[in-house]
Write a protein that holds these residues in place. Structure first.
Motif, PDB file in Angstrom:
ATOM      1  N   ASN A  92      51.010  32.293  29.731  1.00 22.22           N
ATOM      2  CA  ASN A  92      52.206  31.113  30.203  1.00 22.22           C
ATOM      3  C   ASN A  92      51.693  30.669  31.515  1.00 22.22           C
ATOM      4  N   ARG A  94      51.144  33.052  39.015  1.00 20.33           N
ATOM      5  CA  ARG A  94      51.503  34.232  39.660  1.00 20.33           C
ATOM      6  C   ARG A  94      50.071  34.802  39.899  1.00 20.33           C
ATOM      7  N   LEU A  95      49.169  34.834  39.019  1.00 15.40           N
ATOM      8  CA  LEU A  95      47.750  35.382  38.906  1.00 15.40           C
ATOM      9  C   LEU A  95      47.063  34.658  40.327  1.00 15.40           C
ATOM     10  N   VAL A 113      44.930  36.688  32.474  1.00 16.32           N
ATOM     11  CA  VAL A 113      46.481  37.097  32.317  1.00 16.32           C
ATOM     12  C   VAL A 113      46.557  37.582  30.841  1.00 16.32           C
ATOM     13  N   ARG A 157      50.279  38.130  27.088  1.00 12.73           N
ATOM     14  CA  ARG A 157      50.877  36.776  26.761  1.00 12.73           C
ATOM     15  C   ARG A 157      49.950  35.886  27.582  1.00 12.73           C
ATOM     16  N   ASP A 213      52.622  32.731  34.528  1.00 13.90           N
ATOM     17  CA  ASP A 213      51.823  33.969  34.903  1.00 13.90           C
ATOM     18  C   ASP A 213      50.521  33.587  35.476  1.00 13.90           C
ATOM     19  N   GLU A 214      49.816  32.436  35.109  1.00 14.27           N
ATOM     20  CA  GLU A 214      48.807  31.806  35.662  1.00 14.27           C
ATOM     21  C   GLU A 214      49.154  31.529  37.135  1.00 14.27           C
ATOM     22  N   GLU A 228      52.249  44.304  33.615  1.00 13.01           N
ATOM     23  CA  GLU A 228      52.852  43.161  34.456  1.00 13.01           C
ATOM     24  C   GLU A 228      51.752  42.927  35.338  1.00 13.01           C
ATOM     25  N   LEU A 229      51.556  41.681  35.768  1.00 15.17           N
ATOM     26  CA  LEU A 229      50.630  41.346  36.904  1.00 15.17           C
ATOM     27  C   LEU A 229      51.025  41.904  38.163  1.00 15.17           C
ATOM     28  N   THR A 251      48.690  41.006  30.332  1.00 14.17           N
ATOM     29  CA  THR A 251      49.970  41.047  29.880  1.00 14.17           C
ATOM     30  C   THR A 251      50.336  40.795  28.260  1.00 14.17           C
TER      31      THR A 251
END
Length: 129
Positions: A43, A49-50, A35, A41, A46-47, A9-10, A39
């Motif tokens: 999406n 969140r990064l 990402v 994956r 997630d970007e 996970e991030l 991960t």
């Protein structure tokens, strides 16, 4: 037989760990690819969140550079860090110019209202890219 790394996970730790091997603009990585490496994956959530994690790591003092042409990487030297900081200040100035226009307040007056000193222009600062 080589085992594939399990997706993670991030987090502050996983992002910083991935960036440790990416020192210098030549070793940069896009948000999407970073990402995906962490991960397995891709999406938009997630970007986002990064980007939040990168912001926190910078606030913690990590010299993480980013530029659309190079991606994310750790600064290889002081000049690279200075270029990254100049890029971030430029982005901040763009936001301040928008605030100035929306509030119909001259940019120098807005600086004063915010308690900021007016930054040097590119010609005055002698920074080269």
């Amino acid at each position: 037989m080589q085992l594939a790394l399990l997706p993670q996970e991030l987090s502050l730790q996983t992002v910083l760990s991935q960036l440790q091997g990416r020192r210098g603009a030549a070793n940069g990585i896009t948000a999407r690819d970073l990402v995906q490496q962490i991960t397995s994956r891709v999406n938009a959530a997630d970007e986002r969140r990064l980007r939040q994690i990168i912001e926190q790591l910078r606030r913690d003092g990590h010299p993480i550079c980013a530029h659309p042409a190079h991606g994310y990487h750790l600064a290889a030297n002081a000049a690279e860090l200075d270029r990254a900081c100049t890029f971030l200040v430029g982005r901040a100035m763009t936001s301040l110019e928008q605030v100035s226009a929306m509030k119909r307040v001259a940019l120098p007056d807005l600086y004063g209202q915010l308690g900021l000193t007016q930054p040097a222009t590119d010609k005055e600062s002698n920074h080269e890219f």
